[in-house]
Design a protein around this motif. Structure first.
Motif, mmCIF file in Angstrom:
data_model
loop_
_atom_site.group_PDB
_atom_site.id
_atom_site.type_symbol
_atom_site.label_atom_id
_atom_site.label_comp_id
_atom_site.label_asym_id
_atom_site.label_seq_id
_atom_site.Cartn_x
_atom_site.Cartn_y
_atom_site.Cartn_z
ATOM 1 N N ALA A 77 -18.264 -23.239 -57.367
ATOM 2 C CA ALA A 77 -18.788 -24.514 -58.064
ATOM 3 C C ALA A 77 -17.878 -25.520 -57.058
ATOM 4 N N VAL A 78 -18.563 -26.757 -57.220
ATOM 5 C CA VAL A 78 -17.714 -27.937 -56.938
ATOM 6 C C VAL A 78 -17.749 -28.989 -57.862
ATOM 7 N N VAL A 79 -16.372 -29.242 -58.381
ATOM 8 C CA VAL A 79 -16.343 -30.223 -59.396
ATOM 9 C C VAL A 79 -15.906 -31.488 -58.787
ATOM 10 N N SER A 80 -16.973 -32.677 -59.075
ATOM 11 C CA SER A 80 -16.643 -34.026 -58.548
ATOM 12 C C SER A 80 -17.389 -34.975 -59.554
ATOM 13 N N CYS A 81 -16.852 -36.325 -59.362
ATOM 14 C CA CYS A 81 -17.402 -37.332 -59.971
ATOM 15 C C CYS A 81 -18.253 -38.274 -59.129
ATOM 16 N N TYR A 82 -18.564 -37.791 -57.701
ATOM 17 C CA TYR A 82 -19.062 -38.627 -56.731
ATOM 18 C C TYR A 82 -20.556 -37.909 -56.382
ATOM 19 N N ASP A 83 -21.536 -38.658 -56.738
ATOM 20 C CA ASP A 83 -22.955 -38.238 -56.590
ATOM 21 C C ASP A 83 -23.212 -37.555 -55.182
ATOM 22 N N GLU A 84 -22.891 -38.250 -54.137
ATOM 23 C CA GLU A 84 -22.985 -37.614 -52.847
ATOM 24 C C GLU A 84 -22.300 -36.402 -52.591
ATOM 25 N N ILE A 85 -21.280 -35.945 -53.136
ATOM 26 C CA ILE A 85 -20.731 -34.793 -53.023
ATOM 27 C C ILE A 85 -21.309 -33.760 -53.967
ATOM 28 N N LEU A 86 -21.617 -34.303 -54.924
ATOM 29 C CA LEU A 86 -22.510 -32.985 -55.851
ATOM 30 C C LEU A 86 -23.778 -32.782 -55.414
ATOM 31 N N GLU B 66 -10.099 -39.857 -64.087
ATOM 32 C CA GLU B 66 -8.903 -40.466 -64.503
ATOM 33 C C GLU B 66 -7.895 -39.529 -65.419
ATOM 34 N N GLU B 67 -8.407 -38.663 -66.055
ATOM 35 C CA GLU B 67 -7.823 -37.691 -66.839
ATOM 36 C C GLU B 67 -6.875 -36.641 -66.047
ATOM 37 N N GLY B 68 -7.231 -36.480 -64.876
ATOM 38 C CA GLY B 68 -6.339 -35.813 -63.767
ATOM 39 C C GLY B 68 -7.071 -34.792 -63.551
ATOM 40 N N GLN B 69 -6.145 -33.787 -62.632
ATOM 41 C CA GLN B 69 -6.685 -32.396 -62.035
ATOM 42 C C GLN B 69 -7.059 -31.463 -63.120
ATOM 43 N N SER B 70 -6.371 -31.481 -64.059
ATOM 44 C CA SER B 70 -6.440 -30.293 -65.019
ATOM 45 C C SER B 70 -7.739 -30.317 -65.741
ATOM 46 N N LEU B 71 -8.558 -31.308 -65.935
ATOM 47 C CA LEU B 71 -9.797 -31.468 -66.132
ATOM 48 C C LEU B 71 -10.747 -30.801 -65.236
ATOM 49 N N SER B 72 -10.558 -31.115 -64.014
ATOM 50 C CA SER B 72 -11.366 -30.553 -63.004
ATOM 51 C C SER B 72 -11.308 -28.968 -63.106
#
Length: 188
Positions: free
Chosen positions: A49-58, A75-81
């Protein structure tokens, strides 16, 4: 038979120190996130899996064989990812490899060496290193999943590593450059 290892690529960073989305920056002609896909190809893993907030990457992740996982609150940080990615791949996985996507010199050979070392000692947390200095990626076996799911804030797995130093095994990277991340633009 080897235990199934899944992978989570963390690609939600806000690149505050970099000044723009560094994952889209080309390194030797290839965007940084695509270099991560090449070093950690999805077919090496049970699930990826790839976790991202960026559409292009997803979108690109799906095309590269990864499960795209949207991070709605980077913005909640790496732990959420970490938690989002782990939730997406944990089922059926004996361990999960976590990798950041801003190490442009990470090689597939070192990733394979990491996986091989983990298969030899599957109960250990396995990390890529250079001369005894731990880096990324890191493989966490399933018994550590609850601790990973309990992480909060802008932290990765380091607190778990500090809590279980006896469980860590290091795998030497082919070059120290493989562990270097890209936090500032090359021209700075």
């Amino acid at each position: 038979m080897s235990a199934p290892v899944s992978a989570v690529l963390l690609a939600s960073g806000l690149s505050r120190r970099y000044g723009s989305n560094k994952l889209l920056e080309p390194v030797d002609g290839l965007p940084l996130y695509r270099r991560a896909f090449a070093a950690l190809p999805a077919p090496l893993f049970h699930r990826a899996a790839v976790v991202s907030c960026y559409d292009e990457i997803l979108r690109a992740a799906e095309g590269a064989g990864y499960l795209p996982v949207f991070n709605p609150a980077p913005e909640e940080g790496q732990s959420l990812s970490l938690r989002l990615g782990l939730a997406a791949v944990a089922e059926g996985s004996a361990a999960v490899l976590f990798s950041v996507c801003d190490q442009p010199r990470l090689t597939q050979e070192s990733v394979k060496a990491l996986l091989t070392a983990h298969q030899r000692r599957p109960g250990r947390i396995t990390a890529l290193s250079h001369r005894g200095c731990r880096g990324n990626p890191v493989i966490f076996p399933a018994p550590y999943f609850p601790e990973l799911m309990a992480l909060t804030g802008d932290t990765g797995g380091a607190p778990i590593l500090r809590s279980h130093p006896e469980a860590l095994q290091l795998v030497e990277a082919a070059s120290p450059a493989e562990l270097e991340d890209m936090d500032v633009p090359p021209h700075r």
